[in-house]
Write a protein that holds these residues in place. Structure first.
Motif, PDB file in Angstrom:
ATOM      1  N   VAL A   1       0.882  -1.328   0.022  1.00 32.42           N
ATOM      2  CA  VAL A   1      -0.004   0.045  -0.095  1.00 32.42           C
ATOM      3  C   VAL A   1       0.949   1.248   0.121  1.00 32.42           C
ATOM      4  O   VAL A   1       0.457   2.301  -0.568  1.00 32.42           O
ATOM      5  CB  VAL A   1      -0.780   0.194   1.224  1.00 32.42           C
ATOM      6  N   ALA A   2       2.003   1.146   0.720  1.00 34.74           N
ATOM      7  CA  ALA A   2       2.740   2.384   1.122  1.00 34.74           C
ATOM      8  C   ALA A   2       3.427   2.833  -0.388  1.00 34.74           C
ATOM      9  O   ALA A   2       3.731   3.873  -0.554  1.00 34.74           O
ATOM     10  CB  ALA A   2       3.853   2.352   2.056  1.00 34.74           C
ATOM     11  N   GLU A   3       3.676   1.904  -1.082  1.00 36.65           N
ATOM     12  CA  GLU A   3       4.378   1.836  -2.558  1.00 36.65           C
ATOM     13  C   GLU A   3       3.328   2.089  -3.698  1.00 36.65           C
ATOM     14  O   GLU A   3       3.664   2.951  -4.664  1.00 36.65           O
ATOM     15  CB  GLU A   3       5.446   0.629  -2.822  1.00 36.65           C
ATOM     16  N   MET A   4       2.227   1.969  -3.460  1.00 39.29           N
ATOM     17  CA  MET A   4       1.180   2.012  -4.726  1.00 39.29           C
ATOM     18  C   MET A   4       1.029   3.446  -4.969  1.00 39.29           C
ATOM     19  O   MET A   4       0.705   4.192  -4.046  1.00 39.29           O
ATOM     20  CB  MET A   4      -0.119   1.455  -4.128  1.00 39.29           C
ATOM     21  N   GLN A   5       0.927   3.675  -6.176  1.00 38.38           N
ATOM     22  CA  GLN A   5       0.451   4.949  -7.007  1.00 38.38           C
ATOM     23  C   GLN A   5      -0.435   4.741  -8.076  1.00 38.38           C
ATOM     24  O   GLN A   5      -0.891   3.854  -8.625  1.00 38.38           O
ATOM     25  CB  GLN A   5       1.939   5.335  -7.584  1.00 38.38           C
ATOM     26  N   PRO A   6      -0.973   5.969  -8.549  1.00 38.80           N
ATOM     27  CA  PRO A   6      -2.030   5.943  -9.414  1.00 38.80           C
ATOM     28  C   PRO A   6      -1.392   5.276 -10.804  1.00 38.80           C
ATOM     29  O   PRO A   6      -0.121   5.527 -11.081  1.00 38.80           O
ATOM     30  CB  PRO A   6      -2.208   7.329  -9.768  1.00 38.80           C
ATOM     31  N   GLU A   7      -2.140   4.577 -11.552  1.00 36.75           N
ATOM     32  CA  GLU A   7      -2.072   3.805 -12.793  1.00 36.75           C
ATOM     33  C   GLU A   7      -0.870   2.610 -12.567  1.00 36.75           C
ATOM     34  O   GLU A   7      -0.513   1.997 -13.486  1.00 36.75           O
ATOM     35  CB  GLU A   7      -1.371   4.786 -13.931  1.00 36.75           C
ATOM     36  N   ASP A   8      -0.294   2.325 -11.380  1.00 33.16           N
ATOM     37  CA  ASP A   8       0.145   1.198 -11.109  1.00 33.16           C
ATOM     38  C   ASP A   8      -0.400  -0.152 -11.302  1.00 33.16           C
ATOM     39  O   ASP A   8      -1.852  -0.064 -11.382  1.00 33.16           O
ATOM     40  CB  ASP A   8       0.740   0.945  -9.674  1.00 33.16           C
ATOM     41  N   VAL A   9       0.042  -1.236 -11.819  1.00 33.12           N
ATOM     42  CA  VAL A   9      -0.573  -2.472 -11.920  1.00 33.12           C
ATOM     43  C   VAL A   9      -0.023  -3.193 -10.788  1.00 33.12           C
ATOM     44  O   VAL A   9       1.412  -3.555 -10.854  1.00 33.12           O
ATOM     45  CB  VAL A   9      -0.433  -3.108 -13.434  1.00 33.12           C
ATOM     46  N   VAL A  10      -0.641  -3.598 -10.001  1.00 36.36           N
ATOM     47  CA  VAL A  10      -0.124  -4.482  -8.780  1.00 36.36           C
ATOM     48  C   VAL A  10      -0.327  -5.927  -8.715  1.00 36.36           C
ATOM     49  O   VAL A  10      -1.603  -6.221  -8.623  1.00 36.36           O
ATOM     50  CB  VAL A  10      -0.629  -3.782  -7.547  1.00 36.36           C
ATOM     51  N   PHE A  11       0.554  -6.666  -9.060  1.00 31.71           N
ATOM     52  CA  PHE A  11       0.416  -8.292  -9.223  1.00 31.71           C
ATOM     53  C   PHE A  11       0.563  -8.837  -7.639  1.00 31.71           C
ATOM     54  O   PHE A  11       1.813  -8.660  -7.226  1.00 31.71           O
ATOM     55  CB  PHE A  11       1.276  -8.914 -10.090  1.00 31.71           C
ATOM     56  N   VAL A  12      -0.214  -9.717  -7.122  1.00 30.08           N
ATOM     57  CA  VAL A  12      -0.232 -10.330  -5.959  1.00 30.08           C
ATOM     58  C   VAL A  12      -0.703 -11.593  -6.016  1.00 30.08           C
ATOM     59  O   VAL A  12      -1.934 -11.877  -6.682  1.00 30.08           O
ATOM     60  CB  VAL A  12      -0.920  -9.737  -4.872  1.00 30.08           C
ATOM     61  N   CYS A  13       0.274 -12.583  -6.000  1.00 24.40           N
ATOM     62  CA  CYS A  13      -0.019 -13.941  -5.982  1.00 24.40           C
ATOM     63  C   CYS A  13      -0.584 -14.479  -4.717  1.00 24.40           C
ATOM     64  O   CYS A  13      -0.059 -14.206  -3.552  1.00 24.40           O
ATOM     65  CB  CYS A  13       1.243 -14.772  -6.370  1.00 24.40           C
ATOM     66  N   ASN A  14      -1.726 -15.047  -4.678  1.00 27.91           N
ATOM     67  CA  ASN A  14      -2.332 -15.365  -3.345  1.00 27.91           C
ATOM     68  C   ASN A  14      -2.925 -16.589  -3.241  1.00 27.91           C
ATOM     69  O   ASN A  14      -4.148 -16.761  -3.965  1.00 27.91           O
ATOM     70  CB  ASN A  14      -3.325 -14.240  -2.889  1.00 27.91           C
ATOM     71  N   PRO A  15      -2.621 -17.584  -2.802  1.00 18.53           N
ATOM     72  CA  PRO A  15      -1.278 -17.685  -1.733  1.00 18.53           C
ATOM     73  C   PRO A  15       0.088 -17.777  -2.757  1.00 18.53           C
ATOM     74  O   PRO A  15      -0.158 -18.052  -4.044  1.00 18.53           O
ATOM     75  CB  PRO A  15      -1.431 -18.972  -1.595  1.00 18.53           C
ATOM     76  N   ASN A  16       1.024 -17.127  -2.118  1.00 16.51           N
ATOM     77  CA  ASN A  16       2.109 -16.635  -2.978  1.00 16.51           C
ATOM     78  C   ASN A  16       3.001 -17.920  -3.520  1.00 16.51           C
ATOM     79  O   ASN A  16       3.066 -18.752  -2.603  1.00 16.51           O
ATOM     80  CB  ASN A  16       3.025 -15.601  -2.261  1.00 16.51           C
ATOM     81  N   ASN A  17       3.314 -18.000  -4.600  1.00 21.42           N
ATOM     82  CA  ASN A  17       4.281 -18.713  -5.032  1.00 21.42           C
ATOM     83  C   ASN A  17       5.808 -18.159  -5.092  1.00 21.42           C
ATOM     84  O   ASN A  17       5.927 -17.034  -5.872  1.00 21.42           O
ATOM     85  CB  ASN A  17       4.019 -19.320  -6.596  1.00 21.42           C
ATOM     86  N   PRO A  18       6.725 -18.544  -4.387  1.00 18.26           N
ATOM     87  CA  PRO A  18       6.813 -19.946  -3.933  1.00 18.26           C
ATOM     88  C   PRO A  18       6.507 -20.392  -2.149  1.00 18.26           C
ATOM     89  O   PRO A  18       6.649 -21.061  -1.829  1.00 18.26           O
ATOM     90  CB  PRO A  18       8.144 -20.418  -4.036  1.00 18.26           C
ATOM     91  N   THR A  19       6.300 -19.162  -1.625  1.00 16.17           N
ATOM     92  CA  THR A  19       6.244 -18.910  -0.043  1.00 16.17           C
ATOM     93  C   THR A  19       5.118 -19.727   0.573  1.00 16.17           C
ATOM     94  O   THR A  19       5.111 -20.144   1.641  1.00 16.17           O
ATOM     95  CB  THR A  19       6.569 -17.441   0.737  1.00 16.17           C
ATOM     96  N   GLY A  20       3.986 -19.707  -0.145  1.00 16.90           N
ATOM     97  CA  GLY A  20       2.825 -20.409   0.144  1.00 16.90           C
ATOM     98  C   GLY A  20       1.892 -19.588   1.164  1.00 16.90           C
ATOM     99  O   GLY A  20       0.944 -20.040   1.745  1.00 16.90           O
ATOM    100  N   GLN A  21       2.325 -18.339   1.561  1.00 14.61           N
ATOM    101  CA  GLN A  21       1.183 -17.467   2.326  1.00 14.61           C
ATOM    102  C   GLN A  21       0.105 -16.982   1.867  1.00 14.61           C
ATOM    103  O   GLN A  21       0.154 -16.419   0.418  1.00 14.61           O
ATOM    104  CB  GLN A  21       2.172 -16.174   2.695  1.00 14.61           C
ATOM    105  N   TYR A  22      -0.815 -17.067   2.336  1.00 16.53           N
ATOM    106  CA  TYR A  22      -2.176 -16.453   1.808  1.00 16.53           C
ATOM    107  C   TYR A  22      -2.511 -15.212   2.750  1.00 16.53           C
ATOM    108  O   TYR A  22      -2.616 -15.229   3.872  1.00 16.53           O
ATOM    109  CB  TYR A  22      -3.276 -17.575   2.190  1.00 16.53           C
ATOM    110  N   LEU A  23      -3.117 -14.303   2.191  1.00 14.25           N
ATOM    111  CA  LEU A  23      -3.644 -13.126   2.629  1.00 14.25           C
ATOM    112  C   LEU A  23      -5.155 -13.178   2.460  1.00 14.25           C
ATOM    113  O   LEU A  23      -5.878 -13.247   1.457  1.00 14.25           O
ATOM    114  CB  LEU A  23      -3.352 -11.816   1.697  1.00 14.25           C
TER     115      LEU A  23
END
Length: 352
Positions: free
Chosen positions: A140-162
């Motif tokens: 969130v702190a890094e997000m700016q207008p017009e950014d495309v934000v990819f979030v793998c959920n659960p994340n590959n390779p760490t397996g964490q789910y938001l």
């Protein structure tokens, strides 16, 4: 010779699992691909037989049969669904359609996001993962207008789910700043009680969900996946999608698994996978919300080579920026035991 575009000069082919290499044994057990070990489902044979009769015609470029199944299952409109030849086709579609300036992604995540961004010349910003954990506030702190934000959920390779609240943080920021949030749920079927994010799509402008069909049903030979988002987002992707990229076989098989029979298959097999996870977590003191794990083995390349000598294939996580870690999926109880015992023996031998 004509020179390739400048953006290609420093690009490398993205690394993936599923490349066993050379082993001393005639057969290998592949832990490097994060597939359901109990698939493909037996009921797919009927769909394959039916698809054979469609070989003499072009596929339906709109994939209307499958879109109808998906929209009915998830309670969205068909205009909010895009079907593609796997998530690997959908990711570049997103980048080409929306990555005007910059793409955000986690530091240790699926490599196709970065490749898709760099091919079109977009800037890439990687978000740090302290302790290999995703911290939504850093995104969130890094997000700016017009950014495309990819979030793998659960994340590959760490397996964490938001979960729900963490996803809500990201959605709120994307809506407020007018950035596009892309949640890649390729492994979400393996997460117990996952939040039904698709229920939010109709009321959110800047959210796109990517889903794979191949992982949960163990059909990687059939390239099929889908995206759910606002009608405006889907329309933009459709404009540049490769015609007929989804074959007659892929659509028929996708339609067959988005069904009551498919749900029953997932319920039965994910319960077995959960039992296998308990076995792995007890032995290695690791945790994952998905059907795979990463393990610090000091030198991933050496461990991968040593395991291959025993006919076991794992993923070297160097390409994820984790050269000391290997990734392995959950398989059957007997196969899990073999991997666990072999890794423990190799570590013990190394430490003598």
């Amino acid at each position: 010779m004509v020179k390739p575009r400048a953006q290609l000069h420093n690009l490398s082919v993205c690394e993936h699992g599923g490349k066993p290499g050379t082993a001393k044994t005639s057969a290998v057990i592949d832990f490097s691909t994060n597939l359901n070990p109990y698939g493909p489902p037996g009921f797919l044979s009927e769909a394959i037989d039916e698809a054979i009769h469609g070989l003499n015609r072009y596929p339906d470029n709109e994939c209307r049969e499958l879109k109808t199944k998906i929209s009915n299952k998830f309670g969205c409109r068909e205009e909010e669904v895009q079907v593609g030849a796997g998530v690997s086709e959908l990711i570049p579609l997103v980048a080409h359609a929306f990555a005007n300036k910059r793409v955000l992604m986690l530091k240790h995540t699926y490599g196709e996001y970065e490749l898709a961004a760099r091919v079109i010349g977009a800037r890439v910003k990687q978000i740090e993962m302290p302790g290999l954990r995703i911290q939504p506030e850093l995104i969130v702190a890094e997000m700016q207008p017009e950014d495309v934000v990819f979030v793998c959920n659960p994340n590959n390779p760490t397996g964490q789910y938001l979960g729900k609240e963490e996803q809500a943080q990201l959605i709120e920021a994307a809506e407020r700043l007018d950035a596009l949030l892309v949640i890649d749920e390729a492994y979400v079927e393996f997460v117990p009680d996952a939040y039904p994010l698709h229920s939010c799509v109709s009321s959110i402008r800047n959210l796109l969900i990517l889903r794979s069909i191949t992982k949960a049903f163990a059909i990687p030979g059939v390239r099929i996946g889908y995206a759910i988002g606002s009608e405006a987002i889907i329309q933009a992707m459709q404009k540049i999608k490769t015609p007929w990229s989804v074959s007659v076989f892929a659509e028929k098989i996708g339609t067959a698994v988005i069904s009551v029979a498919g749900d029953a298959f997932l319920k039965e097999t994910t319960a077995k996978i959960e039992a296998g996870k308990q076995q792995i977590e007890a032995e290695f003191a690791v945790q994952s919300d998905a059907n795979f794990y990463i393990l610090d083995v000091c030198d991933a390349s050496k461990m991968k080579a040593a395991l291959l000598e025993h006919g076991l294939v794992v993923r070297d996580c160097t390409s994820f920026g984790l050269p000391t870690h290997v990734r392995f999926s959950v398989r059957s109880e007997a196969e899990n035991n073999l991997l666990i015992n072999t890794i423990l023996e190799l570590i013990s031998t190394r430490n003598r």
